[in-house]
Structures are given as C-alpha cells and as structure tokens.
Design an enzyme around this catalytic site. Structure first.
Site, PDB file in Angstrom:
ATOM      1  N   LYS A 172       0.812  -1.211   0.000  1.00  0.00           N
ATOM      2  CA  LYS A 172       0.000   0.000   0.000  1.00  0.00           C
ATOM      3  C   LYS A 172       0.853   1.272   0.000  1.00  0.00           C
ATOM      4  O   LYS A 172       0.361   2.351  -0.344  1.00  0.00           O
ATOM      5  CB  LYS A 172      -0.924   0.028   1.224  1.00  0.00           C
ATOM      6  CG  LYS A 172      -1.820  -1.192   1.396  1.00  0.00           C
ATOM      7  CD  LYS A 172      -3.062  -1.108   0.537  1.00  0.00           C
ATOM      8  CE  LYS A 172      -4.111  -2.153   0.854  1.00  0.00           C
ATOM      9  NZ  LYS A 172      -3.772  -3.528   0.423  1.00  0.00           N
TER      10      LYS A 172
HETATM   11  C1  LIG Z   1      -4.297  -4.556  -0.328  1.00  0.00           C
HETATM   12  C2  LIG Z   1      -3.518  -5.802  -0.453  1.00  0.00           C
HETATM   13  C3  LIG Z   1      -3.790  -6.746  -1.466  1.00  0.00           C
HETATM   14  C4  LIG Z   1      -4.944  -6.626  -2.434  1.00  0.00           C
HETATM   15  O1  LIG Z   1      -4.836  -5.557  -3.325  1.00  0.00           O
HETATM   16  P1  LIG Z   1      -6.156  -5.001  -4.057  1.00  0.00           P
HETATM   17  O2  LIG Z   1      -5.724  -3.799  -4.753  1.00  0.00           O
HETATM   18  O3  LIG Z   1      -7.127  -4.700  -2.941  1.00  0.00           O
HETATM   19  O4  LIG Z   1      -6.659  -6.082  -4.928  1.00  0.00           O
HETATM   20  C5  LIG Z   1      -2.982  -7.873  -1.545  1.00  0.00           C
HETATM   21  N1  LIG Z   1      -1.986  -8.074  -0.665  1.00  0.00           N
HETATM   22  C6  LIG Z   1      -1.703  -7.207   0.318  1.00  0.00           C
HETATM   23  C7  LIG Z   1      -0.612  -7.508   1.277  1.00  0.00           C
HETATM   24  C8  LIG Z   1      -2.446  -6.033   0.461  1.00  0.00           C
HETATM   25  O5  LIG Z   1      -2.164  -5.193   1.452  1.00  0.00           O
END
Ligand SMILES: *Cc1c(COP(=O)(O)O)cnc(C)c1O
Length: 486
Positions: free
Chosen positions: A109
């Site tokens: 993120k």
């Molecule tokens: C947010 C997240 C995802 C999923 O990503 P999306 O954009 O919501 O599909 C996968 N792995 C981790 C560790 C995340 O923090």
C-alpha cells in the site's frame, strides 16, 4: 484528461477534482472515458526512464492539471523506499517476483499511499486552498499505517485512523500507535473492522464531504483514482527490468499474476495495458474467498457467502469495488448497465454479466485460487526449491502462477506481484516452514530472520522500542464525537 462517474456521464470532474472527491456523487467511481479509445501515450519512451521518471510521465499523462508532477513524485518517493528503483524485480526459478513492499511501512500500500497525499495536497492548494482536509480511514491493519505515514505532516491535511481494538496483529498495532507527526490521530474502537468501517461511513454521511466552511472530509481507500494511478507504474518498472536483463525484447508480451482483494492492483495492470504496455494476461489470484474466481468462471458476481478469515487477510474481501471500473471499460462505457449491476449487487447480493461482455473481459484476464493448506505449502515450496522467502499473499499468487504456467507453457515471461514482507506475517510463514512459533510476533520475526538469513526490514526492527503515542480507545457509537473533538 477528463473523468466521469462509471454510473453516469452527468457527473464529470477534472483529474484534480476526482482526487479531491474520491467517489462520484452518485456512488460511482471516477474513470476517464478517453480510456475507451486509443491513448496517445509514448509507452516505449516511458520504459527508458528511471522509476521516478516513469511515475512522473504516467501520472502527468493521466492527471495533466498538475503542473508540477515531477516535484510531487519526488516528494512522495525520493529517499523513502529502500531504493529509488521503488519495486525491485527478483528472478525466482523460471518466473520473476516484483517486490512491492520495499516502502516505508513494508506494505504494498505504500506505493499508492505515498503518492495520494501529495496529489491531494496539491489539488487542495489549487482548488480550495483555505480548506483543511481530514482523511478518515478504517483499517484492518496495513492501510492504516501506510496512510498515516503518507499523510504525516502533509500541509493542509489531517488524518484520523480507526482500527478494531484487539483486532489487528501486534506488529500492525505497534506500527500505528508509534506514528509520529503533528496531524495524525489513531484510535482503537471496541468492535470489529466492520464496525470501524460502518462508523466511518456514517461519519461521512453525517458530515458530508464538506461539513462546514473550511473543512473537508475525504478517504484514503482504494477507489480514489489518485491511489490507483500510481500503481500503474510498477507494471512498467517490471517490464523495463525484463528488457534490461535480456529476457524480453520491447514489444514482447509479459503475463502478470496479482494477489487480489479489492481489484485495485490488478486493474492498474489493465490501465498499463490501455496505455500501450504489452501486457499478456493479467492473472487474478484469490485466496479461499474465491468470489472473483467464481465471477471469471461463471459470469456471476455473488457476494452471498460467508467471509472466510484467512492467513492472507488483506485479500479477505467479498465486494471488490474496483471491478466496477472494469465493467465500464469492458462494456465500452455503458453507464446504465454499470449502474444497474451495482444496484443489483446492493439489493440482491449478486449480478450476472452477458456473455459478450464476459468474453471480452476473459480476453485480458485469467484466474485461479489458493486455499489455506495450499498457501502454507507454497511458502514452503518457494523456500525449499528456490530459497525465496515469501509472505502469505505472495504465496497465493505463486501457487496460481504455477498452475497457470502448467496449462500455458509458451515461454511468455511471467511476473508475480509480491504485496507484503514475510516479516509482517511471521506466525503464518514460520508455521509453513516448520519453525518454532513460540513467543510474540516480534520473537517470531527474529526466529524467521535467524532460520532464513533474511534481514528484518529496518522499520519493523525497531518497533518494539518505540514510544506509544496513541492510546485512545472508544466505543463504536462515539466515533463521530471523536472526529469532531479537535
Ligand atoms: C491490499 C492488499 C492486497 C490486495 O490488493 P487489491 O488492490 O485490494 O486487490 C494484496 N496483498 C496485500 C498484502 C495487500 O495489502
């Protein structure tokens, strides 16, 4: 580039307004209708740039109203990640792993949440300079910390994060409650994640996006176009690295396997494709919450099922919000259809797409899922076979990638997107490796590092010693009061 709601052409916005608003007034998501046609983007030229240069070029193209994108990109990323390459590409067996977790909080993120605050702050300066923007965020763990770090001391903004009391891991809690900065608030809520999210939604409803003169409220969640756009960049970074290493020539297709929850990460890959990058298949990897796998297989999106708690919690999602943008793009911009399907999802809990649209979508995507036992086994296999230590989310993608490879073995380069550091999920990773899971999560991090020889990321290493700055705990009915308190 002009944006509009996925549900109606009546709600238009510039890129800057879309970033500031987050969501369109009719509940739709902002999308650029220009993406329905051929985009005049110099993707070959983009691949020749540095990672930060690619970010500047892609973001300037999508959000041209910002005149100073280079400066914003530099403020967001320069010196903040382990290297200014941002997302290293690692060769593992006959595939590649794109490490998206080398940012300031060891979360994928970070890529988006380092950039969004800069975009929001600059939009505020141009469009509503006297307003203060308060970001309200409910988190089940990772998003909270990455958002706190991204918005920390960004001028004109303030951030307030709510997390479920006792409902996040010890490491995630420590990351949030030790957050420094003069514009941050962190608060535990006696309730679960849904209570936090409901509280934030109710606060938005009560306050409006603009409660009083000079005050605006916004969110940092992944439906904001300002969070999605920065994620396009690492698809280009991976492609450029493959060219440099001689694995591919410019123009060759590359497949990407993406561990998916809210469909933001993988949709950014689709945007990269629309910008011209030779993307082969985007492979959507789900954990035991296989709502997307079922969707791709059957053409019916059906959320009427129990949410399963998995060892890859960031993918424990039943409504993948960003899929709405794919429906818009896949249907050639049929807003009425999108609005109708979203209404069906809300009212009945499911919708079905027609065969024509589904076959269009299936041209660009493939899919697969991975249950709990398979996730552990894959972590073990990646370690035993290649000496590569991966987390639970990455393992889901790695297993789906392996199966995809077995059915389609045509020599196309394949990139697995890795979304978390294994040290953020030390219990699950240690257990998979057959290691000793005694003690708390910090002890397990140390054990994991010892047996693997992989160092603990710096930001996680010193957490246990840092001072706790945020101790507030409130009842779920008191969230609005808490927001207004200051
Ligand atoms: C947010 C997240 C995802 C999923 O990503 P999306 O954009 O919501 O599909 C996968 N792995 C981790 C560790 C995340 O923090």
């Amino acid at each position: 580039m002009e944006y509009q709601s996925t549900r109606s052409a009546r709600y238009r916005a510039s890129g800057m307004e879309a970033v500031l608003n987050g969501i369109a007034p009719d509940g739709g998501l902002y999308i650029a209708p220009a993406m329905l046609g051929a985009l005049n983007f110099d993707w070959r030229g983009c691949l020749k740039k540095s990672s930060l240069g690619m970010a500047e070029m892609i973001l300037s193209f999508l959000l041209p109203e910002y005149g100073n994108m280079g400066e914003l990109v530099s403020r967001a990323y320069a010196g903040k990640f382990e290297s200014d390459e941002l997302t290293p590409l690692v060769s593992v067996g006959d595939s590649y792993v794109l490490e998206l977790f080398r940012g300031p909080t060891s979360a994928f993120k970070d890529v988006a949440l380092s950039m969004l605050p800069q975009l929001m702050s600059a939009a505020r300066e141009k469009l509503c300079n006297d307003d203060k923007i308060t970001i309200l965020t409910a988190t089940s763990g990772d998003t909270g910390k990455a958002a706190l770090q991204g918005f920390c001391d960004v001028p004109g903004t303030e951030i307030c994060v709510f997390y479920p009391y006792g409902g996040v891991s010890a490491v995630q809690r420590a990351q949030m409650v030790t957050q420094e900065g003069g514009n941050v608030r962190v608060c535990a809520v006696r309730g679960n994640f849904d209570d936090c999210q409901t509280g934030v939604k109710q606060a938005f409803a009560a306050l409006g996006t603009r409660s009083a003169p000079g005050l605006r409220y916004s969110s940092a969640n992944s439906i904001n176009i300002g969070r999605l756009a920065p994620q396009i960049v690492y698809y280009f970074i991976a492609y450029a690295r493959l060219m440099e290493s001689g694995r591919i020539n410019c123009g060759d297709k590359v497949d990407y396997v993406v561990p998916t929850g809210n469909f933001g990460d993988i949709l950014a890959g689709y945007f990269a494709k629309l910008l011209g990058l030779p993307v082969g298949k985007l492979v959507c990897a789900s954990n035991s919450n296989r709502v997307l796998t079922d969707f791709f297989e059957t053409g019916t999106y059906d959320k009427r099922r129990e949410l399963r708690r998995s060892s890859s919690p960031s993918m424990d999602i039943l409504v993948s919000s960003n899929l709405e943008r794919l429906l818009y793009l896949g249907s050639g911009g049929d807003c009425d259809m999108v609005a109708e399907k979203m209404r069906e999802l809300y009212e009945k809990g499911f919708y079905t797409l027609d065969d024509c649209l589904m076959s269009k979508i299936r041209e660009s995507f493939s899919w697969g899922c991975c249950d709990e036992a398979e996730t552990g086994a894959e972590i073990r296999r990646m370690w035993d076979t290649y000496g590569y230590l991966c987390d639970t989310h990455t393992a889901v993608a790695a297993k789906v990638a392996r199966e995809y490879r077995e059915t389609k073995n045509d020599g196309t380069a394949l990139v697995i997107l890795s979304t978390a550091s294994p040290f953020k999920f030390p219990a699950a990773v240690l257990k998979a490796l057959g290691g000793d899971t005694q003690g708390d999560e910090f002890d397990m991090m140390a054990t994991l590092s010892e047996i693997s020889g992989v160092p603990i990321p710096r930001n996680l290493l010193n957490l246990r010693q840092k001072a706790e700055l945020h101790r507030d705990v409130i009842d779920r009915g008191d969230m609005l009061d808490y927001i207004l308190k200051r």
